[in-house]
Design an enzyme around this catalytic site. Sequence first.
Site, PDB file in Angstrom:
ATOM      1  N   ASP A 152      -8.325  -7.843  11.982  1.00 41.67           N
ATOM      2  CA  ASP A 152      -9.707  -7.355  11.815  1.00 41.67           C
ATOM      3  C   ASP A 152     -10.680  -8.483  11.458  1.00 41.67           C
ATOM      4  OD1 ASP A 152      -9.258  -4.764  12.541  1.00 41.67           O
ATOM      5  OD2 ASP A 152      -9.111  -3.989  10.501  1.00 41.67           O
ATOM      6  N   ARG A 195      -2.032  -4.920   3.117  1.00 44.09           N
ATOM      7  CA  ARG A 195      -1.661  -4.194   4.328  1.00 44.09           C
ATOM      8  C   ARG A 195      -0.282  -4.554   4.872  1.00 44.09           C
ATOM      9  NH1 ARG A 195      -2.740  -5.628  10.002  1.00 44.09           N
ATOM     10  NH2 ARG A 195      -2.450  -3.754  11.250  1.00 44.09           N
ATOM     11  N   ARG A 249       0.831  -1.210   0.000  1.00 46.57           N
ATOM     12  CA  ARG A 249       0.000   0.000   0.000  1.00 46.57           C
ATOM     13  C   ARG A 249       0.863   1.256   0.000  1.00 46.57           C
ATOM     14  NH1 ARG A 249      -2.001   0.719   6.147  1.00 46.57           N
ATOM     15  NH2 ARG A 249      -0.545  -0.706   7.124  1.00 46.57           N
ATOM     16  N   PHE A 257     -14.457  -3.004   0.424  1.00 47.54           N
ATOM     17  CA  PHE A 257     -15.362  -1.877   0.153  1.00 47.54           C
ATOM     18  C   PHE A 257     -15.161  -1.321  -1.251  1.00 47.54           C
ATOM     19  CE2 PHE A 257     -14.039  -1.349   4.789  1.00 47.54           C
ATOM     20  CZ  PHE A 257     -14.955  -2.281   5.213  1.00 47.54           C
ATOM     21  N   HIS A 282      -5.542  -3.741   1.652  1.00 42.90           N
ATOM     22  CA  HIS A 282      -6.028  -4.675   2.663  1.00 42.90           C
ATOM     23  C   HIS A 282      -6.784  -5.844   2.054  1.00 42.90           C
ATOM     24  CE1 HIS A 282      -4.819  -1.261   4.988  1.00 42.90           C
ATOM     25  NE2 HIS A 282      -5.200  -1.780   6.137  1.00 42.90           N
ATOM     26  N   GLU A 308     -18.904   4.601   0.044  1.00 41.23           N
ATOM     27  CA  GLU A 308     -18.167   4.083  -1.103  1.00 41.23           C
ATOM     28  C   GLU A 308     -18.982   4.110  -2.387  1.00 41.23           C
ATOM     29  OE1 GLU A 308     -18.527   2.488   1.800  1.00 41.23           O
ATOM     30  OE2 GLU A 308     -16.538   2.583   2.701  1.00 41.23           O
TER      31      GLU A 308
END
Lengths: 318, 281
Positions: free
Chosen positions: A120, A170, A13, A86, A112, A61
């Site tokens: 998460d 990530r 990223r 998303f 991610h 989004e």
Amino acid sequence: MKKYTDQGKKDTRSGFGAGLTELGRKNNKVVALCADLIGSLKMDTFMAENPDRFFQVGIAEANMMGIAAGLTIGGYIPFTGTFANFSTGRVYDQIRQSIAYSHKNVKICASHAGLTLGEDGATHQILEDIGLMKMLPGMTVINTCDFNQTKAATLAIAEHHGPVYLRFGRPKVPNFTPENQSFEIGKALVLQEGTDVTIAATGHLVWEALVAAENLNNQGISAEVLNIHTIKPLDEETLLQSVAKTGCIVSAEEHNYLGGLGESISRTLSRHNPTPQEFIATQDTFGESGTPAQLMEKYGLNNKAIEEAVLQVLKRKA
Amino acid sequence: MPEKHPLQDLVTQTRRDIVRMVHKVNSGHPGGSLGCTEFFIALYHEILEIKTNFDMDGIGEDLFFLSNGHISPVYYSTLARRGYFPVDELNTFRLINSRLQGHPTTHEGLPGVRIASGSLGQGMSVAIGAALAKRLNKDPHLVYSLHGDGELQEGQNWEAIMFAAAKKVDNLIATVDLNGQQIDGPTEEVMSLGNVRAKFEAFGWDVQEIKEGNNLEAILEGMRKAKQHTGKGKPVCVLLETVMGNGVDFMMHTHAWHGKAPNDEQLEIALAQNPETIGDY
């Protein structure tokens, strides 16, 4: 064998962020949008340097995708930034109608992706995004392997007219490809030449494939390693040339085996040169919380798993 | 540029086009199309500043986005009669190999269309994006959009409505066709929108109303006023009160003709109520 050296772990990223920063300085048609994840997507510098060309849309989004489509009307090249989950599943219809079907020059940049988002857990660990995006007519799908390649891809997609899905992640992963490399969309890279088996990997599993190839070499097995950074359009020529030589293949990706790179490869091979194939991928499952390394181990996405798959596929070779 | 016709003649001719188009293929959406005919004619012949040669970027001209794409018959008739493509092409509506798809698209290269629409609730976001592009291009022209009232039930609209006010997108005029009908019945029964004006105002928009949304003069006056309200830090919303099916008596004041084509006999009645003016396609 070629030797690849990890120049120091870096997150892909951040490669995107570095590419976007450079684009901000050299291409005034590039605009960026983010849905409340500026820090996660490493868009801070672009935002600071180009406040007029940066749009914070908040946690919305669907609206972001529509605004991006609209910004192309007037000649801009919008880069949207949010998590892969998303960026795709949440907004599939917006991408389908307002971007893909409408031929809009939007770059959907997704961080991610996959299990290695980590703690998460499954709500955020999309393993279906490559499939969702590759099924859209006209969509280019790219999954880069390290920091340097992600930066190069970010620069390259600005020069390509048409919708693009750029997938990265990530965690910090080995950075081993050359700095300031060029990036050719749709052209697979032969990283290691071999004769016994082809390992076709995408994303950060390319590094795992290189490690597996080295271990296999120590056992007397010669593995060819392909870096398939562009899943669509797939470089069928390079793929077919490789399996013509090796006669079997292992695909490796951080994605569900349904809809991913492995499936695209098997479709190509079944039409042109049916070849035994093993799939390093998640097996139609959701993820869970854990560290990236734990998850890659549990879900069979590391170099050990690739080695085992190679031994399996070699047994099936005619 | 086609020759100039009285607006009312264009309205009547467009109504004929609409019912003939949907009748021919026994499908399409006449109700909302008829209800918005006066709006489209006023918009494309008097309000919009548009260039004669269509290009996708539309720099240096006003832009219009149709969000409720199912009223494609009125859109296509208006575009054709405004000179974007040959009027004869209306013959191909919804037929195989046509540029006039059931819902509008850029996919077949139809001049005048800049985004696909049909899956509801997406057009306002697109219009906002185009308005932001105009701002970046220092292009003083405006972006217009049209939305169905039932369409406001889609959540993406409210993301867009929030954004436009928060980011002061004041070169945008979004019109809502308040006809009070949707496929399953009156909007009030299916999913009441509550007080639409209050909702837009609560989100920070400048709201204008056109009570007689099927009266050309009222539309022209209302849209000119809306235009004067742009550039003042707020997005502008026009609440256009129309009658679904307007101009064909048996199609009026009901949701029954939202997505239904007239049969041969019904077509004749509809055409008799709207005699040919500037010539059928």
